[in-house]
Scaffold this active site. Structure first.
Site, PDB file in Angstrom:
ATOM      1  N   ARG A  52       0.800  -1.215   0.000  1.00 17.05           N
ATOM      2  CA  ARG A  52       0.000   0.000   0.000  1.00 17.05           C
ATOM      3  C   ARG A  52       0.841   1.276   0.000  1.00 17.05           C
ATOM      4  NH1 ARG A  52      -2.668  -3.992   1.636  1.00 17.05           N
ATOM      5  NH2 ARG A  52      -0.676  -4.509   2.554  1.00 17.05           N
ATOM      6  N   THR A  53       1.790   1.352   0.915  1.00 17.16           N
ATOM      7  CA  THR A  53       2.487   2.631   1.097  1.00 17.16           C
ATOM      8  C   THR A  53       3.310   2.968  -0.154  1.00 17.16           C
ATOM      9  OG1 THR A  53       2.616   2.053   3.418  1.00 17.16           O
ATOM     10  CG2 THR A  53       3.918   3.931   2.697  1.00 17.16           C
ATOM     11  N   LYS A  82      26.279  -3.448  -0.231  1.00 16.93           N
ATOM     12  CA  LYS A  82      27.758  -3.386  -0.256  1.00 16.93           C
ATOM     13  C   LYS A  82      28.304  -2.713   0.985  1.00 16.93           C
ATOM     14  CE  LYS A  82      27.321  -2.299  -5.144  1.00 16.93           C
ATOM     15  NZ  LYS A  82      27.524  -1.175  -6.076  1.00 16.93           N
ATOM     16  N   ARG A 103      11.027   3.889   3.524  1.00 12.51           N
ATOM     17  CA  ARG A 103      10.678   2.932   4.585  1.00 12.51           C
ATOM     18  C   ARG A 103      11.958   2.226   4.985  1.00 12.51           C
ATOM     19  NH1 ARG A 103       5.703  -1.166   4.543  1.00 12.51           N
ATOM     20  NH2 ARG A 103       4.745   0.823   5.158  1.00 12.51           N
ATOM     21  N   HIS A 131       4.758   5.511  11.655  1.00 13.44           N
ATOM     22  CA  HIS A 131       4.284   5.433  10.257  1.00 13.44           C
ATOM     23  C   HIS A 131       3.300   6.601  10.105  1.00 13.44           C
ATOM     24  CE1 HIS A 131       3.186   3.988   6.435  1.00 13.44           C
ATOM     25  NE2 HIS A 131       2.849   2.739   6.692  1.00 13.44           N
TER      26      HIS A 131
HETATM   27  N1   CP Z   1      -0.300  -0.209   5.866  1.00 11.00           N
HETATM   28  C1   CP Z   1       0.883  -0.405   5.293  1.00 11.00           C
HETATM   29  O1   CP Z   1       1.884   0.209   5.628  1.00 11.00           O
HETATM   30  O2   CP Z   1       0.879  -1.350   4.295  1.00 11.00           O
HETATM   31  P1   CP Z   1       2.148  -1.774   3.453  1.00 11.00           P
HETATM   32  O3   CP Z   1       3.122  -2.437   4.396  1.00 11.00           O
HETATM   33  O4   CP Z   1       1.633  -2.713   2.406  1.00 11.00           O
HETATM   34  O5   CP Z   1       2.759  -0.536   2.856  1.00 11.00           O
END
Ligand code: CP
Length: 306
Positions: A52-53, A82, A103, A131
């Protein structure tokens, strides 16, 4: 929030900014596409898996008329493999892109990146830390459903120990008067003390209850989360936490008619797929809301909505 350059943690936002963000997201959901940022480049740097993100950020940039350069498995396909440090990677990538969405598997990585980067950093999740953009879309979803945030009663269920989404959402909800949070978690997955202390300082009511059945009739939103197997060092401990809380059609009978079920997704087995057809189950709509929120955020960090 004026002049905020990076999106790193939920504590950064103010209610007026959030109201403006939601209005922008509403408008973008009507327009679907705008050619605001032609020629602009977003780097998408993901050291942990995502559906999703990553896709919603990348789709957001394309829908704004921009472009994306990306590595979806940075631990394997970037020079991290590396031995390159995060700081060096960010120095380099911020020379190529106008904004970086990242991320990372380590708590605090987004903050470290923001200290180095010459372009805005958007935290797409830093380990078990935060998040914030998920929390923004969660709050937007709550606002769309209830047309208010004050006084909402929200149960957070599942992995509250490693869950970065619940941490970020708790910080946001604490900005609104009369919010009540109920934490429902297996003994090894309880919410950390730092969040509980923050809520207490903010005057936000919170409680910990083990019996989900007792909680369901008393809340406006049940926010389910997955027990994150990948974050446990001891799989025996994980085994004590899995399959304890599971929403089924039978359990839904205990919930109010106007209450909603949310989940940041992905789910494993904490929500029976038979629940999906219930109109109170809005987790797919919630995920879709992320697109509009992320478009609005990219606009904000690149153009200040000017
Ligand atoms: N909710 C969420 O962060 O989903 P993903 O890990 O798929 O990005």
């Amino acid at each position: 929030m004026e002049g905020l350059r990076h999106i790193v943690e939920s504590q950064q936002f103010t209610p007026p900014f959030l109201a403006e963000l939601f209005a922008r997201a509403d408008a973008l959901s009507q327009e679907q596409r705008v050619n605001d940022l032609p020629g602009t480049v977003m780097a998408s740097l993901f050291y942990e898996p995502s559906t999703r993100t990553r896709f919603s950020f990348e789709a957001a940039m394309y829908r704004l008329g921009g472009n994306v350069i990306m590595t979806e498995n940075a631990r394997e396909f970037s020079s991290y493999a590396k031995g390159e440090s995060l700081e060096d990677t960010i120095r380099i990538v911020s020379g190529y892109a106008d904004v970086i969405v990242m991320r990372h598997n380590e708590i605090g990585a987004a903050k470290r990146a923001a200290e180095i980067s010459t372009v805005p950093i958007l935290n797409a999740g830093d380990g078990a830390g935060q998040h914030p953009t998920q929390a923004l879309l969660d709050l937007y979803t709550l606002f769309k459903k209830f047309r208010r945030l004050e006084g909402l009663r929200v149960a957070m269920v599942g992995d509250l120990r490693y869950g970065r989404t619940v941490r970020s959402l708790a910080y946001l909800l604490a900005k609104y008067k009369g919010v009540q949070l109920t934490f429902v978690a297996p003994p090894v997955c309880q919410m950390h003390d730092d969040i509980k202390a923050y809520l207490t300082r903010q005057g936000t009511a919170w409680e910990e209850i083990a019996d989900l059945d007792a909680v369901l009739p008393a809340v406006d939103c049940v926010y389910m989360t997955r027990i994150q197997k990948e974050r446990f060092l001891d799989l025996k401990e994980f085994a004590t936490a899995q399959n304890i809380y599971r929403l089924t059609p039978d359990k839904l009978r205990r919930m109010g008619k106007e209450a909603i079920i949310m989940h940041p997704l992905p789910r494993v087995n904490e929500i029976d797929p038979a629940v999906d057809d219930d109109p109170r189950a809005i987790y797919f709509e919630q995920a879709r809301n992320g697109l509009w929120i992320r478009m609005a955020l990219i606009q904000y960090v690149l153009r200040r909505w000017g």
